[in-house]
Enzyme design. Structure first.
Site, short mmCIF file in Angstrom:
data_model
loop_
_atom_site.label_atom_id
_atom_site.label_comp_id
_atom_site.label_asym_id
_atom_site.label_seq_id
_atom_site.Cartn_x
_atom_site.Cartn_y
_atom_site.Cartn_z
N TYR A 161 0.82 -1.21 0.00
CA TYR A 161 0.00 0.00 0.00
C TYR A 161 0.86 1.26 0.00
O TYR A 161 0.65 2.17 -0.81
CB TYR A 161 -0.92 0.00 1.21
CG TYR A 161 -1.88 1.16 1.24
CD1 TYR A 161 -3.02 1.16 0.43
CD2 TYR A 161 -1.66 2.26 2.06
CE1 TYR A 161 -3.90 2.22 0.44
CE2 TYR A 161 -2.53 3.33 2.07
CZ TYR A 161 -3.66 3.31 1.26
OH TYR A 161 -4.52 4.38 1.26
N LYS A 165 1.09 4.13 -3.05
CA LYS A 165 0.71 5.53 -2.90
C LYS A 165 1.89 6.47 -3.18
O LYS A 165 1.70 7.58 -3.67
CB LYS A 165 0.14 5.77 -1.49
CG LYS A 165 -1.22 5.12 -1.26
CD LYS A 165 -2.26 5.58 -2.27
CE LYS A 165 -3.64 5.01 -1.97
NZ LYS A 165 -4.68 5.47 -2.93
#
Length: 236
Positions: A161, A165
């Site tokens: 994750y 990002k």
């Protein structure tokens, strides 16, 4: 003239609340969803237009852009909101396939969507590209989480994750440089309780959507690229 806004992943969570507020403010909102039935239900409740779009599928994204082109002729604001959390296993246990699955939505999905909608953004007078990111994607914060606890008290070493990002933030920066006529912004909505994190966040969807809406409705002259949160700039 009404503002034409496209939001991916708008059938629930932050995307839904963002769509609700913008529709209430007078935007013509295309509420993107990959499930036709859920998307139509959400759009009806929002007073928005349903947009069937699976950002992991080239043909689906192209069809969505064709729909908006036929109905509206332009896009003033594109919000790349759809995303997944991915596995929370320790970094040493994750495989390339684990990361590839997360990147296919969080990064490559944003690339597919932005590329397909760029010609429609080009038709707008003051277009904006808003990528819903996270402070977990900040290289500065990840390099020294303890020193930035006031910005991100709930830091976690989520390899898939966080890195996705960070890559999304790079897309924001490069798109801003490549297309200076687009105001490009990454937004950190904060640790918001949604399906993405099993509703473990420390703030409500209403609170989280506020930062996204603020970025969308910022003054047209606001320079980009920018990485912003509820309390101002977030370090890249």
């Amino acid at each position: 003239m009404t503002t034409i806004t496209v939001i991916t992943g708008a059938n629930k969570g932050l995307g839904y609340e963002t769509a609700r507020r913008l529709a209430e403010a007078g935007h013509t909102v295309y509420a993107g969803a990959r499930d036709a039935h859920r998307g139509e239900q959400a759009a009806k409740a929002l007073g928005a237009r349903p947009l069937l779009i699976d950002i992991t599928d080239d043909a689906s994204v192209a069809a969505a852009a064709d729909q908006v082109r036929a109905e509206a002729g332009r896009v003033d604001v594109l919000v790349n909101n759809a995303g997944i959390a991915g596995p929370a296993a320790p970094a040493g246990e994750l495989t390339a396939a684990d990361l590839q699955q997360v990147f296919d939505t969080n990064v490559f999905g944003a690339v597919r969507t932005t590329r397909a909608f760029l010609p429609l953004l080009q038709q707008a007078a003051r277009p904006a590209l808003v990528n819903v990111s996270s402070a977990l994607g900040s290289l500065t914060i990840n390099a020294d989480p303890a020193a930035h606890a006031e910005l991100l008290p709930a830091w976690a070493p989520l390899l898939a994750y966080n890195s996705s990002k960070a890559a999304l933030n790079m897309l924001t920066a490069v798109y801003a440089q490549s297309f200076p006529w687009v105001r490009a912004v990454s937004v950190d909505p904060g640790f918001t309780a949604t399906d993405l994190n099993g509703h473990q966040g420390t703030q409500s969807v209403e609170e989280g959507a506020a930062a996204i809406v603020a970025a969308i409705t910022a003054e047209p002259g606001t320079p980009g690229p920018a990485f912003v949160g509820a309390n101002g700039p977030v370090p890249w």
